[in-house]
Write a protein that holds these residues in place. Structure first.
Motif, PDB file in Angstrom:
ATOM      1  N   ARG A  20      62.376  81.101  18.882  1.00  0.00           N
ATOM      2  CA  ARG A  20      61.646  81.019  20.154  1.00  0.00           C
ATOM      3  C   ARG A  20      62.581  80.432  21.214  1.00  0.00           C
ATOM      4  O   ARG A  20      63.638  79.881  20.898  1.00  0.00           O
ATOM      5  CB  ARG A  20      60.393  80.155  20.012  1.00  0.00           C
ATOM      6  CG  ARG A  20      60.683  78.704  19.621  1.00  0.00           C
ATOM      7  CD  ARG A  20      59.399  77.936  19.390  1.00  0.00           C
ATOM      8  NE  ARG A  20      58.672  78.481  18.255  1.00  0.00           N
ATOM      9  CZ  ARG A  20      58.915  78.166  16.999  1.00  0.00           C
ATOM     10  NH1 ARG A  20      59.894  77.312  16.710  1.00  0.00           N
ATOM     11  NH2 ARG A  20      58.221  78.681  16.017  1.00  0.00           N
ATOM     12  N   GLY A  21      62.179  80.566  22.463  1.00  0.00           N
ATOM     13  CA  GLY A  21      62.952  80.000  23.556  1.00  0.00           C
ATOM     14  C   GLY A  21      64.059  80.913  24.044  1.00  0.00           C
ATOM     15  O   GLY A  21      64.382  81.920  23.414  1.00  0.00           O
TER      16      GLY A  21
ATOM     17  N   GLY B  18      61.874  81.964  29.115  1.00  0.00           N
ATOM     18  CA  GLY B  18      61.935  82.001  27.656  1.00  0.00           C
ATOM     19  C   GLY B  18      62.447  83.286  27.058  1.00  0.00           C
ATOM     20  O   GLY B  18      62.340  83.488  25.838  1.00  0.00           O
TER      21      GLY B  18
ATOM     22  N   ALA C 276      70.417  77.850  28.250  1.00  0.00           N
ATOM     23  CA  ALA C 276      70.172  78.632  27.039  1.00  0.00           C
ATOM     24  C   ALA C 276      71.432  78.717  26.188  1.00  0.00           C
ATOM     25  O   ALA C 276      72.550  78.701  26.712  1.00  0.00           O
ATOM     26  CB  ALA C 276      69.719  80.045  27.421  1.00  0.00           C
TER      27      ALA C 276
END
Length: 221
Positions: free
Chosen positions: A27-28, A101, A136
């Motif tokens: 996730r993310g 995300g 990220a």
């Protein structure tokens, strides 16, 4: 729809060898930075990402979004439009997607390689800038084999050879020191050099494995 239509075709035209898929975040946001050897690359990487439970967002040139069917498909899938004449707009859209995300697939060479041996060309700084500004992780992705199905810049696929397409997910690059420098050219250039070194090393390893596999096949025959 893409999985239903494309998956059976991919099974027929290639064997797959996916390595390091556990490094794809569950996730993310993340930036997957891959080398570019064939027009099939986005489809093959997207298949791998989808199989591991994530929906990829691809950076795609604006001309593809202008096509009636493909453009509708790309928008519905959440891909990011990049107008090369207005690069800042595409960068902003990609940064927004990451901050929401998204798992973003980027080809930092900017186009399919023009190296006759499929080697890595000089990288643009966009992938690193996106990772630095969004926070990220930047994950290098090395691949080979797609060019044996559809050679670079060719429209004539080779459908009956059924080569092995290898996609290797590397460990995230450590950009901590570069993020401390802030979003400037110094950090972007240093990070891009770091990414190029990682991809080059991974591609060398793929070439060695590919050569060993060819030699083993000749011995068995």
């Amino acid at each position: 729809m893409a999985v239903v239509i494309c998956k059976p075709v991919l099974i027929l035209v290639r064997r797959r060898d996916w390595r390091g898929v556990e490094r794809i975040p569950a996730r993310g946001p993340a930036v997957l930075a891959a080398n570019h050897i064939s027009k099939l690359d986005p489809l093959l990487v997207a298949e791998m990402v989808l199989a591991n439970g994530r929906i990829p967002a691809l950076l795609a040139k604006s001309s593809l979004f202008e096509e009636k069917i493909v453009g509708r498909w790309f928008r519905a899938a959440g891909h990011v439009e990049v107008d090369r004449s207005h690069g800042a707009d595409g960068f902003g859209a990609a940064l927004t997607a990451l901050r929401s995300g998204a798992l973003l697939v980027v080809y930092p060479e900017g186009t399919i390689t023009k190296d006759p041996d499929g080697g890595l060309m000089e990288l643009k700084t966009g992938a690193v800038r996106l990772a630095i500004e969004s926070g990220a992780p930047l994950i290098p992705v090395a691949q080979r084999g797609a060019e044996e199905i559809l050679p670079a810049y060719s429209r004539r696929p080779k459908l009956f050879k059924r080569p092995t397409v290898t996609i290797d997910i590397g460990p995230p690059l450590d950009l901590t020191d570069l993020r401390q420098l802030g979003p400037g050219p110094e950090a972007a250039i240093a990070g891009t050099r770091r990414l190029a070194d990682a991809l080059a090393q991974m591609l060398d390893q793929l070439a060695e494995r590919h050569g060993a596999s060819d030699q083993s096949s000749r011995c068995r025959s």
